[in-house]
Design an enzyme around this catalytic site. Structure first.
Site, PDB file in Angstrom:
ATOM      1  N   ASN A   1       9.457   4.401   0.120  1.00 47.83           N
ATOM      2  CA  ASN A   1       9.374   5.117   1.397  1.00 47.83           C
ATOM      3  C   ASN A   1      10.735   5.637   1.848  1.00 47.83           C
ATOM      4  O   ASN A   1      10.841   6.747   2.363  1.00 47.83           O
ATOM      5  CB  ASN A   1       8.767   4.222   2.469  1.00 47.83           C
TER       6      ASN A   1
ATOM      7  N   GLU B   1       0.854  -1.204   0.000  1.00 52.50           N
ATOM      8  CA  GLU B   1       0.000   0.000   0.000  1.00 52.50           C
ATOM      9  C   GLU B   1       0.881   1.241   0.000  1.00 52.50           C
ATOM     10  O   GLU B   1       1.980   1.228   0.520  1.00 52.50           O
ATOM     11  CB  GLU B   1      -0.949  -0.015   1.203  1.00 52.50           C
TER      12      GLU B   1
ATOM     13  N   CYS C   1       4.994   4.973   9.222  1.00 56.81           N
ATOM     14  CA  CYS C   1       5.663   4.303   8.106  1.00 56.81           C
ATOM     15  C   CYS C   1       7.142   4.655   7.964  1.00 56.81           C
ATOM     16  O   CYS C   1       7.989   3.772   8.039  1.00 56.81           O
ATOM     17  CB  CYS C   1       4.952   4.635   6.802  1.00 56.81           C
TER      18      CYS C   1
HETATM   19  C1  UDX Z   1       3.798   7.763   4.125  1.00 56.95           C
HETATM   20  C2  UDX Z   1       3.891   7.657   2.578  1.00 56.95           C
HETATM   21  O1  UDX Z   1       3.690   8.952   1.999  1.00 56.95           O
HETATM   22  C3  UDX Z   1       2.891   6.655   2.061  1.00 56.95           C
HETATM   23  O2  UDX Z   1       3.013   6.520   0.656  1.00 56.95           O
HETATM   24  C4  UDX Z   1       3.233   5.346   2.762  1.00 56.95           C
HETATM   25  O3  UDX Z   1       2.671   4.238   2.251  1.00 56.95           O
HETATM   26  C5  UDX Z   1       3.016   5.502   4.258  1.00 56.95           C
HETATM   27  O4  UDX Z   1       3.927   6.492   4.700  1.00 56.95           O
HETATM   28  P1  UDX Z   1       2.301   9.030   5.908  1.00 56.95           P
HETATM   29  O5  UDX Z   1       3.230   8.464   6.922  1.00 56.95           O
HETATM   30  O6  UDX Z   1       0.844   8.939   6.156  1.00 56.95           O
HETATM   31  O7  UDX Z   1       2.560   8.364   4.469  1.00 56.95           O
HETATM   32  O8  UDX Z   1       2.623  10.590   5.777  1.00 56.95           O
HETATM   33  P2  UDX Z   1       3.406  11.550   4.782  1.00 56.95           P
HETATM   34  O9  UDX Z   1       2.454  12.552   4.264  1.00 56.95           O
HETATM   35  O10 UDX Z   1       4.207  10.825   3.795  1.00 56.95           O
HETATM   36  O11 UDX Z   1       4.362  12.313   5.826  1.00 56.95           O
HETATM   37  C6  UDX Z   1       5.332  11.609   6.608  1.00 56.95           C
HETATM   38  C7  UDX Z   1       6.139  12.560   7.456  1.00 56.95           C
HETATM   39  O12 UDX Z   1       6.990  13.360   6.655  1.00 56.95           O
HETATM   40  C8  UDX Z   1       5.302  13.550   8.291  1.00 56.95           C
HETATM   41  O13 UDX Z   1       5.882  13.680   9.559  1.00 56.95           O
HETATM   42  C9  UDX Z   1       5.408  14.844   7.513  1.00 56.95           C
HETATM   43  O14 UDX Z   1       5.243  15.984   8.312  1.00 56.95           O
HETATM   44  C10 UDX Z   1       6.823  14.729   6.958  1.00 56.95           C
HETATM   45  N1  UDX Z   1       7.040  15.524   5.743  1.00 56.95           N
HETATM   46  C11 UDX Z   1       6.403  15.187   4.584  1.00 56.95           C
HETATM   47  C12 UDX Z   1       7.900  16.612   5.769  1.00 56.95           C
HETATM   48  O15 UDX Z   1       8.488  16.941   6.799  1.00 56.95           O
HETATM   49  N2  UDX Z   1       8.105  17.306   4.605  1.00 56.95           N
HETATM   50  C13 UDX Z   1       7.503  16.994   3.438  1.00 56.95           C
HETATM   51  O16 UDX Z   1       7.760  17.667   2.428  1.00 56.95           O
HETATM   52  C14 UDX Z   1       6.622  15.891   3.418  1.00 56.95           C
END
Ligand code: UDX
Length: 447
Positions: A211, A151, A263
């Site tokens: 990831n 996923e 994740c």
């Molecule tokens: C992530 C992946 O995006 C998704 O495809 C995977 O399957 C599960 O893990 P998620 O953990 O829900 O999703 O959140 P995501 O939006 O990816 O953000 C992860 C972390 O990175 C957050 O703490 C967010 O604040 C941080 N982040 C994200 C940043 O600091 N900067 C960014 O530009 C993007």
């Protein structure tokens, strides 16, 4: 098509409800009787925008139901998804596969006729082989094809990610699984979402590689932000200047307090372990993990510096606790380390988050909570914005200043601009942006 989903957690529930919405006949199975009872009452155990409504409508249409009895559901299913948790194993960072393997054993003794068994949980390379082995040895008569279908759901946008995916990755070793998986994802396939068939190990690795790359991309821009602070450059403009190169892309280049969530921290650690196990070291990922861990704590030092180098006896108001907005998830949230760092240095911390306070209460000792942004600002020596919830994007700065002891704002998500905040009399610090605003921003605006 009749589909069973084992594990009614975040991934299982979103997968189940979306597949039901595609028109399939889906049963979500979980051992936790209380969870199943709650789901049957229409109570959704997690906060995910749109999920409650989608569950209700699919239950009402009769396409989605819930059960604790794997053995009574699996015999009828043509496809069985394994979507149970794979937490980091205590102590070593390996993914804990005991739940996945336990389900494989149970499924082995329950299947009837040819059945496709799909691992949806994020699992290390080779787990599909092990699942196939477990099923074959538990029940040599079981006629199954084991598939890997990782996923890519972002919390807060999971339903949209499921229904409008960039791609669907399906790892198969038995050609009989191909038409079944094509049928499972038929509506997406008709919408021309790329359905990519690969070998099973390749599919498992794609998930980790994607990831880890995203975690590395965030970590890269975070280090660039530090360099911007040292050199007087502006990280937002650097990110834009980099990201407009199509080969790089603008997404996931927002500098911040470090990544968290269920994740990235877990999957990067697991990838490091996979590299070690296969004697193919993942050095970039190892470094990403180390930098991100240090960064979270470093953010509390940034707050302390903004408070004149000492927070003993001071009150710090915190806006946002969850690892990102639109979720109630506190797992590996940077706020935990930041707040702990402040409390360790003698600060009193009062926090507000629209969804995360329940979980935060369990995770952080000695923290107090407010009822909204203005409430936590009362008497505060500084405000720290950690999670960029929409309700923190247009705060009434005069009102905040009016109730704070001193007007200091530390914006760890670069939500505000230095000039607008300074106009209201705040001392402002953010991530990777020079105090006076970027000298070249005016030139860009004039273009
Ligand atoms: C992530 C992946 O995006 C998704 O495809 C995977 O399957 C599960 O893990 P998620 O953990 O829900 O999703 O959140 P995501 O939006 O990816 O953000 C992860 C972390 O990175 C957050 O703490 C967010 O604040 C941080 N982040 C994200 C940043 O600091 N900067 C960014 O530009 C993007």
């Amino acid at each position: 098509m009749k589909i069973a989903i084992v594990g009614a957690g975040y991934v299982g529930l979103v997968t189940g409800v979306c597949l039901a919405d595609f028109g399939h006949d889906v049963v979500c199975i979980d051992k936790d009787q209380r969870k199943i009872d709650a789901l049957e009452r229409g109570e959704i155990p997690i906060y995910e925008p749109g999920l409650t409504e989608l569950v209700k409508s699919n239950v009402a249409s009769g396409r989605l139901s819930f059960s604790t009895e794997l053995k009574s559901v699996v015999p009828d299913a043509e496809a069985v998804f394994i979507a149970v948790g794979t937490p980091s194993r205590r102590g070593d960072g390996h993914a804990d596969l005991s739940y996945v393997y336990a389900v494989a054993r149970e499924v082995a003794t329950s299947v009837k006729g040819f059945t496709v068994v799909i691992t949806k949980s994020t699992v290390p390379v080779g787990t599909g082989d092990e699942v196939a082995h477990i099923i074959a040895t538990t029940n040599p008569n079981a006629d199954v094809a084991v598939v890997s279908n990782p996923e890519f759901l972002r919390e807060g946008a999971a339903i949209d990610d499921f229904k409008r995916p960039d791609r669907i990755v399906v790892g198969i070793e038995d050609e009989r699984a191909r038409p079944v998986m094509t049928e499972v994802y038929r509506p997406l396939y008709l919408n021309q979402a790329p359905l990519m068939f690969t070998g099973r190990r390749t599919a498992e690795l794609i998930k980790y590689a994607a990831n880890a790359f995203l975690a590395m991309k965030i970590t890269f821009i975070n280090e660039i932000a530090d360099l911007c602070e040292a050199t007087g450059a502006d990280v937002q403009q650097v990110a834009r200047g980099m990201g407009l190169d199509n080969r790089i892309g603008t997404k996931f280049l927002n500098a911040g307090p470090g990544y968290g969530g269920s994740c990235f921290p877990k999957d990067t650690l697991a990838m490091v372990k996979i590299g070690q196990d296969f004697e193919s070291p993942m050095r970039l990922v190892e470094t990403t993990v180390a930098i991100n861990d240090q960064r979270k704590r470093a953010m509390s030092r940034k707050v302390i510096a903004a408070c004149g180098g000492d927070v003993r006896g001071k009150t710090i108001g915190v806006l946002g606790l969850t690892f990102k907005p639109n979720t109630d998830d506190m797992r590996e949230a940077p706020s935990i380390d930041i707040i702990q760092g402040l409390i360790d240095r003698g600060a009193r911390v009062v926090a507000y988050d629209p969804q995360g306070m329940g979980a935060a209460r369990e995770l952080i000792g000695n923290i107090e909570f407010g009822t909204n942004a203005y409430d936590v600002a009362v008497g505060a020596d500084a405000l720290v914005l950690i999670t960029e919830w929409n309700e923190f994007r247009s705060l009434d700065l005069d009102r905040l200043k009016g109730v704070m002891k001193s007007a200091v704002l530390v914006d760890l998500r670069n939500v505000y601009r230095h000039d607008e905040v300074a106009k209201h009399g705040f001392e402002y610090s953010s991530i990777g942006r020079p105090a006076g605003g970027a000298p070249d921003s005016a030139a860009e605006a004039a273009e």
